[in-house]
Design a protein around this motif. Structure first.
Motif, short mmCIF file in Angstrom:
data_model
loop_
_atom_site.label_atom_id
_atom_site.label_comp_id
_atom_site.label_asym_id
_atom_site.label_seq_id
_atom_site.Cartn_x
_atom_site.Cartn_y
_atom_site.Cartn_z
N ALA A 1 20.61 10.86 98.55
CA ALA A 1 20.47 12.26 98.67
C ALA A 1 21.98 12.58 99.40
O ALA A 1 22.18 13.93 99.57
CB ALA A 1 19.44 12.65 99.58
N ASP A 2 22.31 11.77 100.61
CA ASP A 2 23.54 12.31 101.30
C ASP A 2 24.93 11.79 100.74
O ASP A 2 25.83 11.92 101.34
CB ASP A 2 23.36 11.84 102.75
CG ASP A 2 23.19 10.39 102.92
OD1 ASP A 2 22.86 9.70 101.98
OD2 ASP A 2 22.98 9.97 104.04
N CYS A 3 24.77 11.01 99.71
CA CYS A 3 26.06 10.59 98.88
C CYS A 3 27.01 11.81 98.76
O CYS A 3 28.24 11.72 98.94
CB CYS A 3 25.62 9.65 97.83
SG CYS A 3 25.03 8.20 98.09
N PRO A 4 26.61 12.85 98.04
CA PRO A 4 27.46 14.12 97.74
C PRO A 4 28.12 14.44 99.01
O PRO A 4 29.47 14.90 98.85
CB PRO A 4 26.30 14.99 97.33
CG PRO A 4 25.57 14.25 96.78
CD PRO A 4 25.16 13.35 97.61
N ALA B 1 23.90 21.53 104.82
CA ALA B 1 23.09 20.92 103.46
C ALA B 1 21.67 21.47 103.44
O ALA B 1 21.21 21.41 104.45
CB ALA B 1 23.13 19.50 103.69
N GLU B 2 21.45 21.49 102.15
CA GLU B 2 19.84 22.13 102.01
C GLU B 2 19.53 21.14 100.80
O GLU B 2 20.17 20.25 100.35
CB GLU B 2 19.97 23.40 101.22
CG GLU B 2 20.69 24.49 102.27
CD GLU B 2 20.83 26.00 101.50
OE1 GLU B 2 19.88 26.64 101.39
OE2 GLU B 2 22.01 26.19 100.97
N GLY B 3 18.44 21.45 100.16
CA GLY B 3 17.60 20.64 99.31
C GLY B 3 17.31 19.37 99.83
O GLY B 3 16.88 19.28 100.89
N ILE B 4 17.59 18.25 99.08
CA ILE B 4 17.35 17.18 99.70
C ILE B 4 18.69 16.37 100.43
O ILE B 4 18.56 15.35 100.72
CB ILE B 4 16.95 16.00 98.69
CG1 ILE B 4 18.08 15.72 97.58
CG2 ILE B 4 15.67 16.42 97.93
CD1 ILE B 4 17.66 14.89 96.48
N GLY B 5 19.55 17.35 100.73
CA GLY B 5 20.67 17.05 101.34
C GLY B 5 21.87 17.20 100.36
O GLY B 5 23.23 17.19 100.71
N GLU B 6 21.74 17.52 98.94
CA GLU B 6 22.54 17.66 98.28
C GLU B 6 23.29 18.88 98.08
O GLU B 6 24.51 18.89 97.16
CB GLU B 6 22.24 17.12 96.51
CG GLU B 6 21.73 18.11 95.83
CD GLU B 6 20.27 18.48 96.17
OE1 GLU B 6 19.62 19.16 95.23
OE2 GLU B 6 19.81 18.47 97.32
#
Length: 296
Positions: A154-157, A167-172
Motif C-alpha cells: 500500500a505504501d509502495c507508490p 495519502a488517502e485510500g489504503i495509502g495509494e
C-alpha cells in the motif's frame, strides 16, 4: 547502476473506516527521510543500497543476492524479487519484446530495519521498479509505475513520488504537499520489538479524525503534540508499554513532537534544538542499537 534507498516516517496517521474488501481507509502524510544519508551534510547512513546490472547474453529473468542485515524471508518472497518479476511481466505484456532486458542481476545491501513502520521493504520494491524502468529506457511513466507498485504494498507508490505527500485510500492515493521542517532535527529509535502489519490492524478502531491532515502544512510544529496523532498507538502501546515509555522519553528530552511511525515499532522525535537532539541520541544509544539522527 547503484541506488541509495531511503525510508519514510508518517506525520500523523488516521484510520478512518474499514472497507468491504477487508482493508482500511487511512489518512496520513508520508515524509521521506534519509534521502541524503551518507552525504557530507548527512554523514550518518540510513538507507539500503540497491545495485542492478544486466547480462544481455542471458534470457530475461532475475538473479537476487541479499547482503547486510539478514531478513527472515525466502528470496522469492522478498519484495525486490517480486518487484522485478512484476516489472518483467508488465513489460512483456505491454511491449511483447524482451530485447531490452536480458538477465537482471540485483544485489540488495540491507540496512533499514523491518517491522519498524519506516517503509524499508516498500522502498526497496519501488526503487527496484524505478531502476529497471531506467535501465530499459523509461518506457513507463510515474502513474504506470505507481499502478505496479500498489500491487506490491500500500505504501509502495509513495516511494515513486518520494516527496512529502498526503495519502488517502489504503495509502495509494497521493497528493504532494509542502512540509517545511528545515532546520529541525529528526531522531529515530527502533527498539527490539517487531510489530507486524496484521497485528497492528487487528486492534484498530476506525474513527473520524479530530484533525484533518490536509492542513498539516499550516499547523505550527509546536501544536502538533496536541493535534496530530497516530491511531495505531492507542492499540499497540498497551501491548508494548516500552513504546509508550519511549515516546514519553522523547518529550522529556526536549522533542517538540514525537510519534510512532506507521504501524510501528520505530518512534521518532522532531527537535528544534540541535543540542537537545544530540544529547537525546547519546542517551538512547546506551539502551538501543537502532538510533539515527538527521538534520532536516
Amino acid at each position: 547502476m547503484i541506488k541509495f534507498v531511503n525510508a519514510k516516517i508518517n506525520l500523523g496517521l488516521n484510520i478512518v473506516r474499514k472497507r468491504e474488501d477487508g482493508y482500511h481507509d487511512l489518512e496520513t502524510v508520508f515524509f521521506p527521510v534519509g534521502i541524503e544519508s551518507g552525504m557530507p551534510q548527512q554523514p550518518e547512513a540510513f538507507d539500503d543500497i540497491l545495485e542492478v546490472n544486466t547480462d544481455s547474453n542471458q534470457l530475461s529473468g532475475c538473479r537476487f543476492q541479499l547482503m547486510g542485515r539478514r531478513i527472515d524471508c525466502a528470496p522469492e518472497k522478498n519484495l525486490v524479487v517480486k518487484a522485478a518479476t512484476l516489472f518483467i511481466q508488465t513489460y512483456v505484456k505491454k511491449y511483447d519484446d524482451l530485447s531490452d532486458m536480458g538477465m537482471f542481476n540485483i544485489i540488495l545491501d540491507k540496512h533499514l530495519p523491518d517491522g519498524a513502520g519506516l517503509g524499508g521493504g516498500s522502498a526497496d520494491a519501488s526503487f527496484t521498479l524505478m531502476t529497471l524502468n531506467e535501465i530499459t529506457g523509461e518506457k513507463f511513466g510515474r502513474n504506470e509505475l505507481c499502478n505496479m507498485a500498489v500491487k506490491l504494498g500500500a505504501d509502495c507508490p509513495f516511494f515513486i513520488y518520494n516527496t512529502p505527500c498526503f495519502a488517502e485510500g489504503i495509502g495509494e492515493i497521493l497528493t504532494p504537499v509542502e512540509i517545511d521542517l528545515s532546520g529541525r532535527w529528526l531522531l529515530i529509535v527502533k527498539p527490539a520489538i517487531h510489530v507486524s502489519t496484521k497485528e497492528a490492524f487487528s486492534g484498530i478502531s476506525p474513527k473520524e479524525p479530530k484533525f484533518d491532515l490536509r492542513f498539516l502544512p499550516d499547523l505550527p510544529l509546536e501544536r502538533w503534540k496536541d493535534m496530530v496523532v497516530n491511531d495505531f498507538e492507542a492499540s499497540l502501546f498497551p501491548l508494548y508499554p516500552k513504546l509508550a515509555e519511549l515516546k514519553d522519553t522523547f518529550y522529556e528530552s526536549g522533542a517538540t513532537y514525537a510519534s510512532m511511525s506507521g504501524s510501528g515499532s520505530a518512534i521518532y522525535g522532531i527537535y528544534t534544538d540541535g543540542e537537545a537532539a544530540k544529547a537525546a541520541r547519546d542517551k538512547f544509544i546506551s539502551t538501543y542499537s537502532g538510533v539515527w539522527l538527521f538534520e532536516l
